[in-house]
Design a protein around this motif. Structure first.
Motif, PDB file in Angstrom:
ATOM      1  N   ARG A  26       0.842  -1.207   0.000  1.00  0.00           N
ATOM      2  CA  ARG A  26       0.000   0.000   0.000  1.00  0.00           C
ATOM      3  C   ARG A  26       0.879   1.258   0.000  1.00  0.00           C
ATOM      4  NH1 ARG A  26      -3.013  -0.581   4.787  1.00  0.00           N
ATOM      5  NH2 ARG A  26      -3.468  -2.606   3.902  1.00  0.00           N
ATOM      6  N   PHE A  27       1.948   1.258   0.792  1.00  0.00           N
ATOM      7  CA  PHE A  27       2.823   2.439   0.848  1.00  0.00           C
ATOM      8  C   PHE A  27       3.431   2.706  -0.531  1.00  0.00           C
ATOM      9  CE2 PHE A  27       6.766   4.762   1.612  1.00  0.00           C
ATOM     10  CZ  PHE A  27       6.304   5.782   2.437  1.00  0.00           C
ATOM     11  N   PHE A  28       3.849   1.637  -1.208  1.00  0.00           N
ATOM     12  CA  PHE A  28       4.400   1.805  -2.567  1.00  0.00           C
ATOM     13  C   PHE A  28       3.336   2.444  -3.474  1.00  0.00           C
ATOM     14  CE2 PHE A  28       8.282  -1.059  -3.634  1.00  0.00           C
ATOM     15  CZ  PHE A  28       8.937  -0.632  -2.494  1.00  0.00           C
ATOM     16  N   MET A  29       2.117   1.897  -3.446  1.00  0.00           N
ATOM     17  CA  MET A  29       1.067   2.428  -4.337  1.00  0.00           C
ATOM     18  C   MET A  29       0.848   3.912  -4.082  1.00  0.00           C
ATOM     19  SD  MET A  29       0.000   0.341  -6.568  1.00  0.00           S
ATOM     20  CE  MET A  29      -1.566   0.768  -7.243  1.00  0.00           C
ATOM     21  N   ARG A  30       0.943   4.305  -2.817  1.00  0.00           N
ATOM     22  CA  ARG A  30       0.673   5.709  -2.471  1.00  0.00           C
ATOM     23  C   ARG A  30       1.758   6.651  -2.977  1.00  0.00           C
ATOM     24  NH1 ARG A  30      -1.670   4.700   3.590  1.00  0.00           N
ATOM     25  NH2 ARG A  30      -3.724   4.040   2.867  1.00  0.00           N
ATOM     26  N   HIS A  31       2.894   6.090  -3.408  1.00  0.00           N
ATOM     27  CA  HIS A  31       3.994   6.951  -3.864  1.00  0.00           C
ATOM     28  C   HIS A  31       4.431   6.707  -5.309  1.00  0.00           C
ATOM     29  CE1 HIS A  31       4.795   8.989  -0.078  1.00  0.00           C
ATOM     30  NE2 HIS A  31       4.358   7.874   0.466  1.00  0.00           N
TER      31      HIS A  31
END
Ligand SMILES: Cc1cc2nc3c(=O)[nH]c(=O)nc-3n(C[C@H](O)[C@H](O)[C@H](O)COP(=O)(O)OP(=O)(O)OC[C@H]3O[C@@H](n4cnc5c(N)ncnc54)[C@H](O)[C@@H]3O)c2cc1C
Length: 480
Positions: free
Chosen positions: A368-373
């Motif tokens: 999720r953190f990757f997707m957000r960036h």
């Protein structure tokens, strides 16, 4: 009237639905439906939203030059987009819809609902597979099951591509007369409402023209050396085309054909073959996602790994997100992600493995953190990459494989140049100490010591996976 419905394929070139729709004599219009709530739901990064919106502005102009109106509607989310599309069809007297298929679960459900609604009106939806090189259901093992091991998949994939020898999509036929861009204001408003640093947006020039230039530059300058240089984050060894491929400003077939053409030059053959292998990985994860829809609901591919007991250490998670784990290459990677919206593939593997193995934090939080960036955030590739790194996926790294952050750093950033760029606190260290700054604590001001020890991680991970496997076997036994 024929309608071309654009989704993750924001280009005119290499776009079969557009070419086919324009092949007849009926009037043709195009539609794009913005779904900002869906973007929120899917954690789409602001920099990616900006890329998509700016690409839409270019698409509207290109379509105008072809004599095709582009309508942009703010539909909110996928559910409402079904009503909006049906309303558009009624209002404009649409007789046929042309689009490229989307494969993730929510998109499939939306498309099924659309097909049902339009079928009731006698309006057919023509689907095409331009987003992949080989359609997701085309390849099966001898038993008729999907391929879950990449090497076997790649062998069949190569054979399929050789047999099919797909030719470039003919250019769309231009229509006479002026066309309109209805909804340019909707796109501009959405851009204005985005909260994103302009410098970050400027790093990713949008639209198909730039994507085509980038492909050409990569093929001419870097493709021949791809295999040799692709693992070194400090070198411009990879194409940087993931954003274009994932938003569809570049057709995968155009990328593939450019590499195949380059293979005529013996010096480029090996690099081009290696790069084509990456395009095959892209197809592999897409077909996996399509054929195992439970993955879209957060399930691990290997069910036994659903019983792993992850750590809930919030300080560790925050340190990872902020690039302050005390492991220089991991931290440089995480800072590259946050500062540029992109991360080098080797570092994606390293940082994902660090989160899921050294810190033993649930890979889904990292995903999720990757997707957000990520500017190239793509559910299939991201989920595939995370499950590979966490050893929960299909054809994943074996669970006992744990990258050593020091060893990776010494091998792939030997001079420490990449680290120095993103972790300036360490820039003064020599090329030995920069990989292990804790050995010279007085030299590395402001940089934290390692938040966990590397030693012992492998054993802890092995034991956790064994426990999960035993618990799973017990569960299965008691269910029989
Ligand atoms: C944890 C993790 C998360 C990832 N998340 C994403 C993501 O959200 N979006 C994304 O496009 N890629 C993702 N990847 C795959 C890969 O890291 C990127 O595609 C690559 O770094 C993009 O850089 P490039 O365009 O220069 O790639 P190149 O090396 O030039 O490769 C060419 C193209 O092949 C495709 N590709 C390359 N490697 C892979 C791979 N391992 N899996 C699937 N496709 C691949 C991409 O479309 C890429 O643009 C992820 C990998 C990992 C390990």
């Amino acid at each position: 009237m024929r309608l071309v419905w654009f989704r993750n394929d924001l280009r005119c070139h290499g776009h079969r639905p557009l070419t086919q729709a324009l092949a007849g004599n009926e009037p043709v219009s195009a539609l794009y439906m913005l779904c900002p709530q869906q973007w929120d739901h899917h954690d789409v990064a602001p920099v990616r939203r900006a890329y998509v919106l700016n690409s839409l502005l270019e698409l509207g102009e290109s379509l105008q030059r072809l004599g095709v109106d582009l309508h942009v509607i703010n539909a909110g989310d996928f559910q409402r987009s079904v009503d909006q599309l049906a309303g558009f069809v009624d209002e404009h007297g649409v007789t046929e819809v042309f689009c490229n298929r989307d494969y993730p679960l929510n998109e499939l459900n939306r498309d099924r609902a659309v097909a049902e609604r339009l079928q009731a009106r006698g309006v057919p939806v023509h689907g095409f597979d331009d987003q992949m090189l080989v359609p997701p259901r085309a390849l099966n093992t001898g038993k008729g099951t999907p391929y879950t091991v990449f090497t076997a998949f790649k062998k069949r994939w190569d054979a399929w591509m050789d047999d099919a020898d797909p030719q470039p999509v003919p250019a769309p036929r231009k229509r006479p007369g002026a066309a309109r861009f209805v909804g340019r204001g909707v796109v501009e408003r959405a851009l204005n409402e985005l909260s994103v640093d302009e410098r970050l947006v400027a790093l990713w020039p949008a639209g198909e023209k730039d994507a085509a230039k980038q492909l050409q530059r990569f093929v001419e300058q870097d493709l021949a050396d791809y295999r040799r240089r692709r693992d070194f984050p400090d070198q411009p060894g990879t194409s940087g085309l993931s954003v274009a491929l994932s938003a569809g400003t570049l057709a995968p077939l155009d990328a593939y054909r450019a590499a195949r053409l380059a293979m005529a030059d013996a010096g480029a053959r090996d690099g081009a073959a290696c790069w084509i292998g990456e395009l095959a990985w892209r197809d592999f994860y897409r077909q996996i996602l399509h054929r195992f829809p439970r993955l879209a609901k957060g399930a691990p591919f290997r069910p036994e790994t659903g019983l792993l007991r992850w750590s809930d250490n919030e300080e560790h998670f925050a340190a990872w997100c902020q690039g302050r784990t005390g492991y220089p290459l991991v931290d440089a990677a995480m800072r590259q992600l946050v500062q540029t919206g992109w991360m080098h593939n080797r570092l994606r593997m390293l940082s994902a493995m660090f989160l899921s193995k050294h810190l033993f934090i649930d890979w889904r939080r990292g995903e999720r953190f990757f997707m957000r960036h990520l500017v190239d955030g793509d559910f299939a590739a991201n989920n595939g990459g995370w499950q590979w790194s966490a050893s929960t996926g299909t054809d994943a790294a074996p669970y006992f494989r744990v990258f050593s952050p020091m060893r990776q750093s010494q091998r792939f950033d030997a001079e420490g140049r990449f680290i120095a760029r993103y972790v300036p606190e360490l820039a003064e260290l020599d090329n030995k100490t920069i990989h292990e700054p804790w050995k010279q604590p007085l030299m590395s001001h402001g940089y934290p010591p390692p938040i966990v020890a590397h030693q012992g991680v492998k054993q802890q991970v092995e034991s956790a996976f064994r426990q999960a496997r035993d618990a799973w076997q017990q569960q299965q036994g008691s269910n029989q």
